[in-house]
Design an enzyme around this catalytic site. Structure first.
Site, mmCIF file in Angstrom:
data_model
loop_
_atom_site.group_PDB
_atom_site.id
_atom_site.type_symbol
_atom_site.label_atom_id
_atom_site.label_comp_id
_atom_site.label_asym_id
_atom_site.label_seq_id
_atom_site.Cartn_x
_atom_site.Cartn_y
_atom_site.Cartn_z
ATOM 1 N N GLY A 1 31.549 45.485 -65.115
ATOM 2 C CA GLY A 1 31.329 45.199 -66.532
ATOM 3 C C GLY A 1 32.567 45.111 -67.391
ATOM 4 N N ARG B 1 33.960 40.192 -62.664
ATOM 5 C CA ARG B 1 34.550 39.281 -63.643
ATOM 6 C C ARG B 1 36.025 39.585 -63.933
ATOM 7 N NH1 ARG B 1 31.441 37.000 -67.817
ATOM 8 N NH2 ARG B 1 29.868 38.601 -67.459
ATOM 9 N N CYS C 1 21.022 15.103 -67.095
ATOM 10 C CA CYS C 1 19.965 14.703 -68.030
ATOM 11 C C CYS C 1 19.299 15.912 -68.668
ATOM 12 C CB CYS C 1 18.948 13.842 -67.299
ATOM 13 S SG CYS C 1 19.728 12.415 -66.576
#
Ligand code: LLP
Length: 416
Positions: A237, A273, A338
Protein backbone atom coordinates in the site's frame (compact mmCIF):
# COMPACT_ATOMS: atom_id res chain seq x y z
CA UNK A 1 6.92 11.85 -13.10
CA UNK A 2 10.52 12.18 -14.13
CA UNK A 3 13.14 10.55 -11.92
CA UNK A 4 16.76 9.37 -11.98
CA UNK A 5 15.90 6.75 -14.58
CA UNK A 6 13.38 8.54 -16.80
CA UNK A 7 14.56 11.97 -17.89
CA UNK A 8 15.33 14.05 -20.94
CA UNK A 9 18.82 13.68 -22.36
CA UNK A 10 19.50 16.11 -25.23
CA UNK A 11 15.75 16.78 -25.36
CA UNK A 12 14.96 13.08 -25.90
CA UNK A 13 13.13 11.19 -23.19
CA UNK A 14 15.44 8.38 -22.12
CA UNK A 15 15.40 5.41 -19.78
CA UNK A 16 18.75 5.15 -17.99
CA UNK A 17 20.34 6.94 -20.91
CA UNK A 18 18.68 4.83 -23.63
CA UNK A 19 16.59 7.14 -25.87
CA UNK A 20 13.08 5.71 -25.85
CA UNK A 21 12.68 6.57 -29.54
CA UNK A 22 15.40 3.98 -30.27
CA UNK A 23 13.32 1.33 -28.53
CA UNK A 24 10.29 2.35 -30.58
CA UNK A 25 12.34 2.22 -33.78
CA UNK A 26 13.19 -1.40 -32.95
CA UNK A 27 9.94 -2.62 -31.40
CA UNK A 28 7.09 -0.25 -32.28
CA UNK A 29 4.22 0.90 -30.08
CA UNK A 30 2.36 0.39 -27.80
CA UNK A 31 5.19 -0.97 -25.68
CA UNK A 32 5.95 -1.06 -21.98
CA UNK A 33 9.49 -0.18 -20.96
CA UNK A 34 10.85 -0.85 -17.48
CA UNK A 35 14.06 0.30 -15.82
CA UNK A 36 15.90 -2.43 -13.93
CA UNK A 37 17.91 0.28 -12.17
CA UNK A 38 14.83 2.03 -10.87
CA UNK A 39 13.21 -1.21 -9.71
CA UNK A 40 16.41 -2.08 -7.85
CA UNK A 41 16.62 1.38 -6.26
CA UNK A 42 13.00 1.27 -5.15
CA UNK A 43 13.36 -2.20 -3.60
CA UNK A 44 16.58 -1.27 -1.85
CA UNK A 45 15.03 1.91 -0.55
CA UNK A 46 12.26 -0.11 1.11
CA UNK A 47 14.79 -2.60 2.47
CA UNK A 48 16.78 0.27 3.99
CA UNK A 49 13.73 2.10 5.35
CA UNK A 50 12.47 -1.00 7.15
CA UNK A 51 15.87 -2.45 8.11
CA UNK A 52 15.53 -1.39 11.76
CA UNK A 53 12.33 -3.45 11.87
CA UNK A 54 14.16 -6.38 10.26
CA UNK A 55 11.10 -6.69 8.02
CA UNK A 56 10.97 -9.36 5.33
CA UNK A 57 9.75 -7.99 2.01
CA UNK A 58 7.48 -10.04 -0.19
CA UNK A 59 6.98 -8.36 -3.55
CA UNK A 60 3.32 -8.29 -4.53
CA UNK A 61 3.36 -10.13 -7.85
CA UNK A 62 0.00 -8.74 -8.88
CA UNK A 63 1.59 -5.33 -9.55
CA UNK A 64 3.81 -6.62 -12.35
CA UNK A 65 4.60 -10.28 -12.77
CA UNK A 66 6.97 -10.34 -15.71
CA UNK A 67 9.44 -13.20 -15.14
CA UNK A 68 12.46 -10.93 -15.61
CA UNK A 69 11.19 -8.58 -12.90
CA UNK A 70 10.47 -11.46 -10.52
CA UNK A 71 14.02 -12.77 -11.05
CA UNK A 72 15.50 -9.32 -10.49
CA UNK A 73 13.66 -8.88 -7.20
CA UNK A 74 14.31 -12.44 -6.01
CA UNK A 75 18.03 -11.83 -6.62
CA UNK A 76 17.79 -8.78 -4.36
CA UNK A 77 16.55 -11.07 -1.61
CA UNK A 78 12.83 -10.37 -1.76
CA UNK A 79 10.23 -13.05 -1.23
CA UNK A 80 6.95 -12.97 -3.19
CA UNK A 81 3.31 -12.34 -2.37
CA UNK A 82 1.03 -14.42 -4.59
CA UNK A 83 -2.76 -14.26 -4.84
CA UNK A 84 -3.38 -17.30 -7.01
CA UNK A 85 -1.77 -20.63 -7.75
CA UNK A 86 -1.02 -19.17 -11.16
CA UNK A 87 1.14 -16.53 -9.52
CA UNK A 88 2.86 -19.19 -7.40
CA UNK A 89 3.55 -21.21 -10.55
CA UNK A 90 4.90 -18.13 -12.29
CA UNK A 91 7.19 -17.32 -9.37
CA UNK A 92 8.44 -20.90 -9.33
CA UNK A 93 9.18 -20.65 -13.06
CA UNK A 94 11.27 -17.57 -12.27
CA UNK A 95 13.26 -19.65 -9.79
CA UNK A 96 11.71 -18.42 -6.55
CA UNK A 97 11.96 -20.81 -3.60
CA UNK A 98 8.31 -21.53 -2.64
CA UNK A 99 9.17 -21.21 1.05
CA UNK A 100 9.74 -17.50 0.27
CA UNK A 101 6.18 -17.10 -1.01
CA UNK A 102 3.17 -15.92 0.99
CA UNK A 103 -0.17 -16.99 -0.44
CA UNK A 104 -2.89 -14.40 0.03
CA UNK A 105 -6.33 -14.01 -1.53
CA UNK A 106 -9.94 -13.98 -0.45
CA UNK A 107 -11.10 -16.94 -2.56
CA UNK A 108 -8.43 -19.60 -2.81
CA UNK A 109 -9.87 -22.77 -4.35
CA UNK A 110 -9.29 -26.31 -3.05
CA UNK A 111 -7.00 -26.99 -6.01
CA UNK A 112 -5.01 -23.85 -5.35
CA UNK A 113 -4.59 -24.65 -1.66
CA UNK A 114 -3.51 -28.19 -2.52
CA UNK A 115 -1.04 -26.91 -5.08
CA UNK A 116 0.43 -24.41 -2.63
CA UNK A 117 0.72 -27.02 0.15
CA UNK A 118 2.47 -29.46 -2.15
CA UNK A 119 4.79 -26.76 -3.43
CA UNK A 120 5.79 -25.89 0.15
CA UNK A 121 4.61 -22.29 0.19
CA UNK A 122 5.96 -20.43 3.25
CA UNK A 123 2.88 -18.72 4.63
CA UNK A 124 -0.86 -18.80 4.01
CA UNK A 125 -2.77 -15.58 4.70
CA UNK A 126 -6.18 -16.99 5.53
CA UNK A 127 -9.24 -14.81 4.94
CA UNK A 128 -12.24 -16.78 6.20
CA UNK A 129 -13.18 -19.47 8.70
CA UNK A 130 -14.22 -21.77 5.84
CA UNK A 131 -10.83 -21.41 4.17
CA UNK A 132 -9.12 -22.15 7.48
CA UNK A 133 -11.03 -25.41 7.95
CA UNK A 134 -10.42 -26.50 4.36
CA UNK A 135 -6.70 -25.71 4.61
CA UNK A 136 -6.51 -27.68 7.86
CA UNK A 137 -8.19 -30.69 6.25
CA UNK A 138 -5.98 -30.58 3.14
CA UNK A 139 -2.83 -30.11 5.23
CA UNK A 140 -3.80 -33.18 7.27
CA UNK A 141 -4.39 -35.23 4.12
CA UNK A 142 -1.02 -34.21 2.70
CA UNK A 143 0.78 -34.50 6.03
CA UNK A 144 1.89 -30.88 5.98
CA UNK A 145 1.85 -28.28 8.69
CA UNK A 146 1.80 -24.85 7.05
CA UNK A 147 2.33 -21.49 8.75
CA UNK A 148 -0.82 -19.41 8.82
CA UNK A 149 -1.46 -15.71 9.30
CA UNK A 150 -5.10 -14.74 9.87
CA UNK A 151 -6.11 -11.69 7.88
CA UNK A 152 -7.88 -9.16 10.04
CA UNK A 153 -10.35 -6.73 8.55
CA UNK A 154 -9.67 -4.00 11.10
CA UNK A 155 -12.59 -1.86 9.93
CA UNK A 156 -10.54 1.26 9.34
CA UNK A 157 -11.17 3.57 6.43
CA UNK A 158 -7.92 4.07 4.53
CA UNK A 159 -7.37 7.41 2.85
CA UNK A 160 -7.40 6.25 -0.77
CA UNK A 161 -9.68 5.73 -3.78
CA UNK A 162 -12.72 3.71 -2.64
CA UNK A 163 -12.02 1.04 -5.25
CA UNK A 164 -8.71 0.14 -3.62
CA UNK A 165 -9.60 0.41 0.09
CA UNK A 166 -9.75 -3.05 1.65
CA UNK A 167 -9.73 -2.71 5.44
CA UNK A 168 -13.31 -1.58 6.12
CA UNK A 169 -16.38 -3.71 6.76
CA UNK A 170 -17.89 -2.86 3.38
CA UNK A 171 -15.03 -4.77 1.75
CA UNK A 172 -14.91 -8.53 1.25
CA UNK A 173 -11.40 -8.87 2.64
CA UNK A 174 -10.23 -10.41 5.90
CA UNK A 175 -12.10 -11.47 9.03
CA UNK A 176 -13.63 -9.45 11.83
CA UNK A 177 -11.86 -9.20 15.18
CA UNK A 178 -14.58 -11.39 16.70
CA UNK A 179 -14.03 -14.17 14.16
CA UNK A 180 -10.29 -14.07 14.69
CA UNK A 181 -10.63 -14.05 18.47
CA UNK A 182 -12.82 -17.14 18.16
CA UNK A 183 -10.33 -18.93 15.91
CA UNK A 184 -7.42 -18.12 18.20
CA UNK A 185 -9.29 -19.40 21.22
CA UNK A 186 -9.96 -22.66 19.38
CA UNK A 187 -6.67 -23.40 17.71
CA UNK A 188 -6.97 -27.02 18.78
CA UNK A 189 -9.68 -27.35 16.09
CA UNK A 190 -7.03 -26.89 13.41
CA UNK A 191 -4.26 -29.27 14.52
CA UNK A 192 -2.60 -29.38 11.10
CA UNK A 193 -1.94 -25.64 10.99
CA UNK A 194 0.53 -23.47 12.83
CA UNK A 195 -1.37 -20.23 13.31
CA UNK A 196 1.32 -17.88 14.46
CA UNK A 197 0.75 -14.63 12.61
CA UNK A 198 -1.77 -11.98 11.73
CA UNK A 199 -2.12 -10.06 8.48
CA UNK A 200 -3.57 -6.64 7.72
CA UNK A 201 -3.72 -4.78 4.44
CA UNK A 202 -6.04 -1.79 4.43
CA UNK A 203 -5.59 -0.62 0.87
CA UNK A 204 -3.30 0.57 -1.87
CA UNK A 205 -1.91 4.06 -2.55
CA UNK A 206 -2.41 4.95 1.13
CA UNK A 207 -2.67 8.70 1.73
CA UNK A 208 -1.81 8.59 5.41
CA UNK A 209 0.10 6.46 7.93
CA UNK A 210 -2.41 6.88 10.78
CA UNK A 211 -4.89 4.24 9.60
CA UNK A 212 -2.09 1.71 9.13
CA UNK A 213 -0.94 2.31 12.70
CA UNK A 214 -4.51 1.91 13.91
CA UNK A 215 -4.93 -1.34 11.97
CA UNK A 216 -1.65 -2.69 13.37
CA UNK A 217 -2.71 -1.82 16.92
CA UNK A 218 -6.02 -3.60 16.47
CA UNK A 219 -4.20 -6.71 15.24
CA UNK A 220 -1.73 -6.58 18.12
CA UNK A 221 -4.55 -6.27 20.60
CA UNK A 222 -6.04 -9.52 19.29
CA UNK A 223 -2.70 -11.33 19.56
CA UNK A 224 -1.89 -10.01 23.03
CA UNK A 225 -3.04 -13.10 24.97
CA UNK A 226 -0.98 -15.39 22.73
CA UNK A 227 2.81 -14.89 23.10
CA UNK A 228 3.49 -17.30 20.22
CA UNK A 229 1.73 -14.93 17.82
CA UNK A 230 4.30 -12.22 17.24
CA UNK A 231 4.46 -12.14 13.45
CA UNK A 232 2.56 -9.39 11.71
CA UNK A 233 2.24 -9.01 7.97
CA UNK A 234 1.41 -5.35 7.39
CA UNK A 235 0.55 -5.79 3.69
CA UNK A 236 1.51 -3.30 1.01
CA UNK A 237 0.00 0.00 0.00
CA UNK A 238 2.92 2.44 0.07
CA UNK A 239 1.92 5.26 -2.24
CA UNK A 240 3.56 6.65 -5.33
CA UNK A 241 3.61 10.27 -6.51
CA UNK A 242 2.01 10.03 -9.92
CA UNK A 243 1.75 13.79 -10.45
CA UNK A 244 3.96 16.59 -9.14
CA UNK A 245 1.24 18.00 -6.89
CA UNK A 246 0.64 14.66 -5.13
CA UNK A 247 1.56 14.72 -1.47
CA UNK A 248 1.99 11.34 0.05
CA UNK A 249 3.88 9.91 3.01
CA UNK A 250 7.17 8.31 1.99
CA UNK A 251 8.13 4.71 2.91
CA UNK A 252 10.48 6.21 5.52
CA UNK A 253 7.50 7.95 7.16
CA UNK A 254 5.66 4.64 7.44
CA UNK A 255 8.78 2.93 8.80
CA UNK A 256 9.40 5.65 11.37
CA UNK A 257 5.82 5.64 12.61
CA UNK A 258 5.66 1.84 12.72
CA UNK A 259 9.03 1.22 14.37
CA UNK A 260 8.00 1.90 18.00
CA UNK A 261 4.68 0.10 17.53
CA UNK A 262 6.20 -3.04 16.05
CA UNK A 263 9.11 -3.42 18.45
CA UNK A 264 9.58 -7.08 19.32
CA UNK A 265 7.46 -8.26 16.39
CA UNK A 266 8.57 -10.19 13.35
CA UNK A 267 7.39 -7.99 10.48
CA UNK A 268 6.44 -9.02 6.96
CA UNK A 269 5.42 -6.68 4.14
CA UNK A 270 3.90 -7.03 0.66
CA UNK A 271 4.75 -3.92 -1.36
CA UNK A 272 3.95 -3.88 -5.06
CA UNK A 273 3.28 -0.46 -6.54
CA UNK A 274 6.07 1.32 -4.65
CA UNK A 275 8.65 -0.97 -6.26
CA UNK A 276 7.58 -0.92 -9.89
CA UNK A 277 5.15 1.94 -10.65
CA UNK A 278 7.63 4.72 -11.39
CA UNK A 279 10.01 2.24 -13.05
CA UNK A 280 7.77 1.80 -16.09
CA UNK A 281 6.34 3.78 -18.99
CA UNK A 282 3.91 2.91 -21.75
CA UNK A 283 5.11 4.16 -25.12
CA UNK A 284 2.40 5.10 -27.62
CA UNK A 285 2.15 6.89 -30.96
CA UNK A 286 -0.31 9.49 -32.20
CA UNK A 287 -2.56 8.18 -34.98
CA UNK A 288 -4.80 11.18 -35.58
CA UNK A 289 -5.56 14.62 -34.22
CA UNK A 290 -9.19 15.64 -33.98
CA UNK A 291 -10.61 18.98 -32.81
CA UNK A 292 -14.17 18.84 -31.60
CA UNK A 293 -16.24 21.49 -29.81
CA UNK A 294 -13.10 23.38 -28.85
CA UNK A 295 -11.38 20.26 -27.49
CA UNK A 296 -8.23 18.76 -28.93
CA UNK A 297 -8.12 14.97 -29.05
CA UNK A 298 -5.03 12.94 -29.81
CA UNK A 299 -6.13 9.47 -30.87
CA UNK A 300 -3.24 7.14 -30.13
CA UNK A 301 -2.42 3.47 -30.60
CA UNK A 302 -2.41 3.06 -26.80
CA UNK A 303 -5.72 2.45 -25.06
CA UNK A 304 -7.57 1.14 -22.05
CA UNK A 305 -6.62 -2.38 -23.11
CA UNK A 306 -2.96 -1.61 -22.34
CA UNK A 307 -3.66 0.64 -19.35
CA UNK A 308 -7.06 0.49 -17.69
CA UNK A 309 -6.23 2.59 -14.60
CA UNK A 310 -7.54 5.93 -15.94
CA UNK A 311 -10.83 4.30 -17.03
CA UNK A 312 -11.25 2.20 -13.89
CA UNK A 313 -10.07 4.51 -11.11
CA UNK A 314 -9.89 7.89 -12.84
CA UNK A 315 -6.17 7.56 -12.23
CA UNK A 316 -4.02 10.35 -13.60
CA UNK A 317 -0.84 9.37 -15.41
CA UNK A 318 1.24 12.22 -16.81
CA UNK A 319 1.90 11.95 -20.53
CA UNK A 320 5.13 13.34 -21.92
CA UNK A 321 6.36 13.79 -25.49
CA UNK A 322 9.46 11.76 -26.30
CA UNK A 323 10.89 14.83 -27.96
CA UNK A 324 11.00 17.66 -25.44
CA UNK A 325 9.16 20.83 -26.49
CA UNK A 326 7.22 23.50 -24.61
CA UNK A 327 3.65 22.47 -23.78
CA UNK A 328 1.27 24.81 -25.56
CA UNK A 329 -2.11 23.16 -25.77
CA UNK A 330 -4.42 21.09 -23.69
CA UNK A 331 -4.89 17.64 -25.19
CA UNK A 332 -7.22 14.78 -24.40
CA UNK A 333 -5.36 11.54 -25.03
CA UNK A 334 -7.55 8.63 -26.12
CA UNK A 335 -7.22 5.20 -27.69
CA UNK A 336 -8.93 3.35 -30.55
CA UNK A 337 -11.19 1.14 -28.39
CA UNK A 338 -14.94 1.43 -28.91
CA UNK A 339 -15.72 2.74 -25.42
CA UNK A 340 -16.21 6.30 -24.22
CA UNK A 341 -14.08 5.48 -21.17
CA UNK A 342 -11.12 4.68 -23.42
CA UNK A 343 -9.25 7.77 -22.27
CA UNK A 344 -5.62 7.74 -21.15
CA UNK A 345 -5.58 11.35 -19.96
CA UNK A 346 -8.55 13.71 -19.71
CA UNK A 347 -6.58 16.88 -20.25
CA UNK A 348 -2.87 17.50 -20.25
CA UNK A 349 -0.66 20.26 -21.62
CA UNK A 350 1.47 19.07 -24.53
CA UNK A 351 3.27 20.57 -27.51
CA UNK A 352 1.29 20.76 -30.74
CA UNK A 353 1.00 17.13 -31.78
CA UNK A 354 0.78 15.51 -35.17
CA UNK A 355 0.41 12.03 -36.57
CA UNK A 356 3.41 9.86 -35.74
CA UNK A 357 4.46 11.78 -32.64
CA UNK A 358 5.57 9.53 -29.83
CA UNK A 359 4.42 9.84 -26.23
CA UNK A 360 5.20 8.18 -22.88
CA UNK A 361 2.48 7.44 -20.36
CA UNK A 362 4.39 7.77 -17.12
CA UNK A 363 4.25 5.72 -13.94
CA UNK A 364 2.76 2.64 -15.54
CA UNK A 365 5.11 -0.07 -14.21
CA UNK A 366 2.48 -1.21 -11.67
CA UNK A 367 -1.01 -2.48 -12.51
CA UNK A 368 -0.41 -1.72 -16.19
CA UNK A 369 0.48 -4.79 -18.24
CA UNK A 370 -0.96 -7.16 -15.61
CA UNK A 371 -4.41 -5.62 -16.13
CA UNK A 372 -4.13 -5.45 -19.92
CA UNK A 373 -6.80 -7.20 -21.96
CA UNK A 374 -7.51 -8.36 -25.49
CA UNK A 375 -10.79 -6.44 -25.79
CA UNK A 376 -11.49 -5.47 -29.39
CA UNK A 377 -9.09 -8.26 -30.41
CA UNK A 378 -6.16 -6.10 -29.44
CA UNK A 379 -2.86 -7.88 -28.96
CA UNK A 380 -1.15 -7.15 -25.66
CA UNK A 381 1.98 -5.05 -26.01
CA UNK A 382 5.64 -5.99 -25.83
CA UNK A 383 7.55 -5.47 -22.59
CA UNK A 384 11.14 -4.27 -22.63
CA UNK A 385 13.57 -4.23 -19.72
CA UNK A 386 16.37 -1.68 -19.78
CA UNK A 387 19.40 -2.98 -17.90
CA UNK A 388 22.12 -0.35 -17.72
CA UNK A 389 22.76 0.75 -21.29
CA UNK A 390 21.20 -2.34 -22.82
CA UNK A 391 17.65 -3.40 -23.33
CA UNK A 392 15.93 -6.64 -24.14
CA UNK A 393 12.44 -7.88 -24.92
CA UNK A 394 11.15 -9.65 -21.80
CA UNK A 395 7.77 -10.39 -23.36
CA UNK A 396 7.12 -10.23 -27.05
CA UNK A 397 4.09 -8.50 -28.49
CA UNK A 398 1.16 -10.89 -28.91
CA UNK A 399 0.09 -11.94 -32.37
CA UNK A 400 -3.41 -12.53 -33.73
CA UNK A 401 -2.59 -16.24 -33.74
CA UNK A 402 -1.79 -16.08 -30.03
CA UNK A 403 -5.30 -14.82 -29.49
CA UNK A 404 -6.92 -17.57 -31.53
CA UNK A 405 -4.86 -20.47 -30.22
CA UNK A 406 -7.18 -21.61 -27.39
CA UNK A 407 -10.18 -21.66 -29.72
CA UNK A 408 -8.56 -23.56 -32.55
CA UNK A 409 -7.77 -26.65 -30.50
CA UNK A 410 -10.09 -29.62 -31.09
CA UNK A 411 -13.25 -29.58 -29.01
CA UNK A 412 -15.35 -32.57 -28.00
CA UNK A 413 -18.98 -32.73 -26.86
CA UNK A 414 -19.69 -33.35 -23.18
CA UNK A 415 -21.91 -36.33 -22.25
CA UNK A 416 -25.28 -35.88 -20.57
N1 LLP B 1 -1.08 -7.12 -0.19
C1 LLP B 1 -2.39 -7.30 -0.43
C2 LLP B 1 -3.15 -8.22 0.42
C3 LLP B 1 -3.01 -6.60 -1.47
O1 LLP B 1 -4.32 -6.77 -1.68
C4 LLP B 1 -2.26 -5.72 -2.27
C5 LLP B 1 -2.87 -5.00 -3.38
C6 LLP B 1 -0.90 -5.57 -1.99
C7 LLP B 1 -0.34 -6.29 -0.94
C8 LLP B 1 0.01 -4.67 -2.79
O2 LLP B 1 -0.38 -3.35 -2.68
P1 LLP B 1 0.52 -2.16 -3.29
O3 LLP B 1 1.81 -2.11 -2.51
O4 LLP B 1 0.77 -2.46 -4.70
O5 LLP B 1 -0.32 -0.96 -3.10
N2 LLP B 1 -5.18 -2.31 -9.44
C9 LLP B 1 -5.16 -1.26 -8.44
C10 LLP B 1 -4.45 -1.68 -7.19
C11 LLP B 1 -5.05 -2.92 -6.56
C12 LLP B 1 -4.28 -3.38 -5.34
C13 LLP B 1 -4.75 -4.70 -4.88
N3 LLP B 1 -4.07 -5.20 -3.74
C14 LLP B 1 -4.52 -0.02 -9.04
O6 LLP B 1 -4.17 -0.05 -10.22
O7 LLP B 1 -4.40 1.00 -8.37
Amino acid sequence: MLNDSFRYVNDQLACDGVPLCNIIAAHGTPTYVYSANRITQNAQRLQRAFSSLRATLHYSLKANNNLAIIRLLADLGLGMDAVSAGEIYRAEQAGVDPSHIVFAGVGKTRDELQYALQAGVGWFNVESHGELLLLNQLAGDLQKRPSVALRLNPDVQAKTHHHIATGHFGAKFGMSADTIAHILAHRDETPHLTIHGLHVHIGSQLGDVDETIEAVRRAQHLAEPYPDIRTLNIGGGFPVRYVESDEYPQPENFAEALAPVLKGWQVMMEPGRSIVADAGVLLISVLYIKDQAGQHFAITDGSMTELIRPALYEAVHPILPLKNAPPTQKMIIVGPVCESTDVLNRGTMLPVLETGDQLAVMGTGAYGMVMASNYNMRTRPAEILVEGEQWRVVRRRETWDDLLRQELSESTYGKI
